[in-house]
Design a protein around this motif. Structure first.
Motif, short mmCIF file in Angstrom:
data_model
loop_
_atom_site.label_atom_id
_atom_site.label_comp_id
_atom_site.label_asym_id
_atom_site.label_seq_id
_atom_site.Cartn_x
_atom_site.Cartn_y
_atom_site.Cartn_z
N VAL B 16 0.32 -1.44 2.21
CA VAL B 16 0.89 -2.77 2.44
C VAL B 16 1.49 -3.30 1.15
CG1 VAL B 16 0.32 -5.16 2.97
CG2 VAL B 16 -0.58 -3.32 4.39
N ALA B 17 0.71 -3.14 0.07
CA ALA B 17 1.16 -3.67 -1.21
C ALA B 17 2.46 -3.02 -1.63
CB ALA B 17 0.09 -3.45 -2.27
N SER B 18 2.56 -1.70 -1.45
CA SER B 18 3.78 -1.03 -1.91
C SER B 18 4.94 -1.37 -0.99
CB SER B 18 3.57 0.48 -1.99
OG SER B 18 3.15 0.96 -0.74
N ALA B 19 4.64 -1.67 0.28
CA ALA B 19 5.70 -1.98 1.22
C ALA B 19 6.24 -3.39 0.97
CB ALA B 19 5.20 -1.86 2.66
N ILE B 82 -9.51 -4.86 -12.26
CA ILE B 82 -8.11 -5.24 -12.37
C ILE B 82 -7.38 -4.69 -11.15
CG2 ILE B 82 -7.61 -3.24 -13.84
CD1 ILE B 82 -5.91 -6.40 -14.76
N GLY B 83 -6.60 -5.53 -10.54
CA GLY B 83 -5.90 -5.13 -9.31
C GLY B 83 -4.56 -4.51 -9.64
N VAL B 84 -4.54 -3.18 -9.62
CA VAL B 84 -3.29 -2.45 -9.80
C VAL B 84 -3.28 -1.39 -8.72
CG1 VAL B 84 -2.95 -2.84 -12.26
CG2 VAL B 84 -4.44 -0.99 -11.53
N PRO B 85 -2.09 -0.95 -8.29
CA PRO B 85 -2.07 0.06 -7.24
C PRO B 85 -2.49 1.42 -7.79
CG PRO B 85 0.14 -0.55 -7.90
CD PRO B 85 -0.76 -1.40 -8.68
N ARG B 126 7.06 -1.26 -10.94
CA ARG B 126 6.93 -2.70 -11.16
C ARG B 126 5.69 -3.14 -10.39
NH1 ARG B 126 9.40 -7.55 -9.06
NH2 ARG B 126 9.58 -9.09 -10.74
N TYR B 127 4.73 -3.68 -11.10
CA TYR B 127 3.43 -3.96 -10.49
C TYR B 127 3.06 -5.43 -10.61
CZ TYR B 127 3.24 1.06 -11.32
OH TYR B 127 3.53 2.39 -11.38
N HIS B 128 2.46 -5.94 -9.57
CA HIS B 128 1.89 -7.27 -9.65
C HIS B 128 0.42 -7.10 -10.01
CE1 HIS B 128 1.57 -11.56 -8.04
NE2 HIS B 128 2.45 -11.57 -9.00
N VAL B 129 0.11 -7.42 -11.23
CA VAL B 129 -1.22 -7.12 -11.78
C VAL B 129 -2.08 -8.37 -11.72
CG1 VAL B 129 -2.45 -6.49 -13.88
CG2 VAL B 129 -0.32 -5.31 -13.27
N HIS B 130 -3.26 -8.23 -11.14
CA HIS B 130 -4.19 -9.36 -11.04
C HIS B 130 -5.52 -8.98 -11.68
CE1 HIS B 130 -2.12 -11.24 -7.45
NE2 HIS B 130 -1.63 -10.03 -7.40
N ILE B 148 4.52 -6.86 -13.94
CA ILE B 148 4.60 -6.01 -15.12
C ILE B 148 5.51 -4.83 -14.79
CG2 ILE B 148 3.29 -4.67 -16.81
CD1 ILE B 148 2.32 -7.51 -16.74
N GLU B 149 6.45 -4.58 -15.69
CA GLU B 149 7.36 -3.47 -15.45
C GLU B 149 7.06 -2.34 -16.41
OE1 GLU B 149 11.29 -5.14 -14.74
OE2 GLU B 149 12.06 -3.08 -15.03
N VAL B 150 6.88 -1.16 -15.85
CA VAL B 150 6.58 0.00 -16.68
C VAL B 150 7.72 1.00 -16.56
CG1 VAL B 150 5.00 1.93 -17.06
CG2 VAL B 150 4.09 -0.29 -16.39
N GLY B 151 8.25 1.40 -17.69
CA GLY B 151 9.30 2.41 -17.70
C GLY B 151 8.79 3.67 -18.37
#
Ligand SMILES: [Cu+2]
Lengths: 258, 406
Positions: B16-19, B82-85, B126-130, B148-151
């Protein structure tokens, strides 16, 4: 086919070229080629589902494989299919194969699932989510059944070894992960470190059902004590599932196949 | 059972989160969001980084005094997370009030805690980090999020550790070749046993018939070769188990059991109590999306106090006249000028009835209004008072909520 009751090797091919026999043999082979893959798929499905349901995280994560719960829960869940189908295959076909075959199927299913779900999809490194190995337990079970030709002894010796050996069998795989490391003034095992560093949002540390220290003076003996205890419990467990197999064998639908 | 369920839920959430591209933060019931943990002062050290770069997420939280009684308490068992996918980041360090949060702990209601989480980026995206706190029996209590954007190149990711025996290891691959080798050995041995019996093909129907015909003599179907093979396999298997165990003991003579057990975090010193506030009445006007809270405030300090912010369930209602706040990104839940305060500032030493209005569409868009459909319509919020020197004091208020429909 009455003359076939001579002791094996039961190879009817030397019976001179009766066309019927050759044809029948071909039909039998075709039947095998149809049924055996189906059985393999079936075992993969049932066993991996059942194992995921009951053992689950203990087999998913290296930092769940403790000395007390994992070696106890695992053999109890692992002996179900070998017990039931061990009885059926031996009783109906005299094949000492179910232990190895069911666990081989579980192994294949586990590796596929870890690779696809945990590694490719969820991005965990494989060295954190590898499945334990249990094939040897199936082999022991089958060999004891073959050599003793007795469900009683198979349950007693096979069931016991099944429970006893889960830990030593996996120790060569697991030991490197139980080496101590230090992180911010806390001692951890490498497995704990993996569990901490590779974030699992839905699986916080306290969820792990692992050995806690107690005031009892087991000390060093936790592993052998758990192993022996698991062995004894698993004797009864194996007999129970063989009995379920016996009930299955009595079922009418199996007789109807003849 | 619960393990599978949890896994399915985790997978589901990840999907869901990635969608949707973001967050499950709106999913929890509003009164749970408001009266469990108040998060504030969230800061991220950067919002753009590359694989192998580090990021620090820090902030404060305060477990609510109005923690619902039917929900298992944060004072029993909790874990800062920490909430990260998935492991898009690896966590190198996390602390609350300076204590490492490697293990689980507990937090006390009404105390203020300072947390920090240091991570290293592992997968571009690109992650929404909580930040979040898992509470045993209750679930995750999610804090505010930041994009947060990670390249960079995921293949370049590195994570090393040094064991207490002095060996440097690569955590991305450590031990796996060994696991693979043993697994393959056992698999092939098992497979050869299967093949041995399969070699007698056709096996199903002929053996079934033969077994039926032989009856009690069916054991005659097992040949001497079979038995000899069985004996060899049994011996090889047992020897390999014992040998493998000995080999492992010799190669890794020093090991420890998995480490667990809780740690304790001393609460930070709250300092002298400058202000107290008690909620008298809270009314939510549904058509106006407006919250009216009447409360009694006592200023124990020696400077006048104004109310600069009310935070409830990760929504921030700002009184821009006192202290302006801008949202950090498009999903930062800050209502820039939405807090009206009547009968303030509060002079030193005085007790007053103060009325505040928090009016913003955020109540609606963040689904806080669904609280009128819940069996216990309670609210809790954190108020931020500022004195004339700009010093901040936070106080929690809470109590029942009454909806106004007209
Ligand atoms: Cu989010």
């Amino acid at each position: 086919m009455a003359e076939d009751s001579a002791p094996p090797p039961a190879s009817p091919s030397t019976q001179s070229g009766v066309a019927n026999l050759a044809e029948q043999r071909r039909a039998y082979i075709q039947f095998d080629m149809l049924v055996i893959p189906l059985i393999v798929l079936l075992f993969m499905g049932i066993f991996s589902f059942h194992f995921a349901l009951l053992v689950g995280d203990w087999d998913y994560w290296v930092d769940w494989r403790d000395r007390r719960w994992w070696p106890l829960v695992t053999p109890l869940c692992l002996a179900v299919l070998p017990g039931v189908f061990g009885y059926l295959l031996w009783e109906r076909l005299r094949l000492p194969l179910a232990g190895t075959l069911t666990i081989l199927c579980l192994t294949v299913a586990s590796w596929i699932s870890r690779y696809l779900n945990f590694y490719l999809f969820a991005d965990f490194p494989m060295n954190m989510v590898w499945p334990s190995t249990y094939v040897a337990l199936g082999l022991i079970f089958d060999c004891i059944l073959l050599l003793s030709r007795s469900f009683f002894w198979t349950g007693l010796a096979g069931g016991f070894l099944f429970g006893l050996l889960v830990y030593p069998l996996n120790w060569p795989l697991l030991a490197p992960y139980m080496v101590p490391v230090e992180l911010h003034g806390t001692m951890l095992t490498v497995a704990d470190l993996q569990g901490y560093e590779y974030v699992r949002t839905a699986i916080p540390e306290y969820v792990r059902k692992i050995e806690q220290s107690t005031l009892r003076t087991f000390g060093e003996a936790v592993t052998p004590l758990t192993a022996v205890f698991a062995g004894f419990v698993n004797i009864l467990n194996t007999w129970l599932w063989m009995w379920v197999g016996y009930l299955g064998a009595k079922a009418v639908w199996i007789r109807k196949i003849t | 059972m619960s393990a599978v369920l949890r896994w399915l839920v985790a997978m589901g959430l990840a999907l869901v989160a990635s969608a949707v591209g973001a967050h499950g933060e709106k999913a929890q019931m509003p009164q749970l969001r408001m009266s469990t943990v108040h998060w504030f002062d969230l800061e991220v050290s950067t919002t753009k980084l590359s694989v192998n770069d580090e990021i620090v997420v820090r902030g404060r939280f305060m477990p609510s005094m109005h923690w619902p009684h039917h929900v298992e308490s944060i004072e029993d068992t909790a874990f800062l997370n920490i909430g990260v996918p998935g492991p898009a980041f690896v966590r190198l360090e996390s602390r609350v009030n300076g204590v490492p949060m490697i293990r689980s702990t507990r937090f006390f209601r009404g105390e203020t805690y300072e947390f920090m989480i240091r991570m290293k980026a592992r997968k571009p995206g690109r992650y929404h980090v909580h930040p979040l706190i898992n509470v045993k029996g209750t679930g995750p209590i999610i804090g505010p999020g930041r994009w947060i954007e990670v390249g960079g190149d995921p293949a370049a990711f590195e994570l090393k550790a040094k064991t207490l025996l002095g060996r440097e290891i690569d955590l991305e691959s450590y031990g796996f070749a060994n696991v693979l080798g043993w697994s393959a050995f056992w698999f092939l041995l098992g497979l050869s046993w299967f093949v041995y019996w399969l070699w007698k093909c056709p096996i199903v129907i002929p053996r079934f018939k033969q077994r039926d015909e032989l009856g009690v003599d069916a054991d005659r179907m097992i040949t001497r070769t079979d038995r000899r093979t069985g004996l060899i396999y049994l011996a090889v298997t047992l020897c390999a188990i014992v040998g493998g165990y000995q080999y492992a003991q010799a190669s890794y003579p020093i090991t420890t059991p998995l480490q667990t057990g809780r740690v304790d975090v001393p609460p930070a010193d709250p300092g002298p109590r400058v202000v107290t506030a008690t909620m008298v009445e809270a009314r939510y006007r549904i058509p106006g999306r407006s919250f009216r809270i009447e409360m009694e405030v006592t200023n124990h300090g020696d400077k006048a106090l104004s109310i600069g912010e009310m935070a409830a369930g990760n929504l921030r209602f700002i009184n821009a006249a006192v202290k302006p706040v801008q949202p950090a990104d498009e999903d930062d839940l800050v209502a820039v000028d939405s807090l009206r305060v009547e009968n303030a500032p509060i002079p030193p030493g005085e007790t007053r009835t103060v009325v505040i209005y928090a009016d913003d569409a955020l109540w609606e868009t963040q689904r806080m209004t669904t609280m009128i459909k819940s069996p216990d319509a309670n609210v809790a919020a954190l108020l931020f008072f500022y004195d004339t020197d700009g010093r901040r004091h936070h106080v929690e208020i809470g109590g029942p909520m009454i909806p106004v429909f007209g």
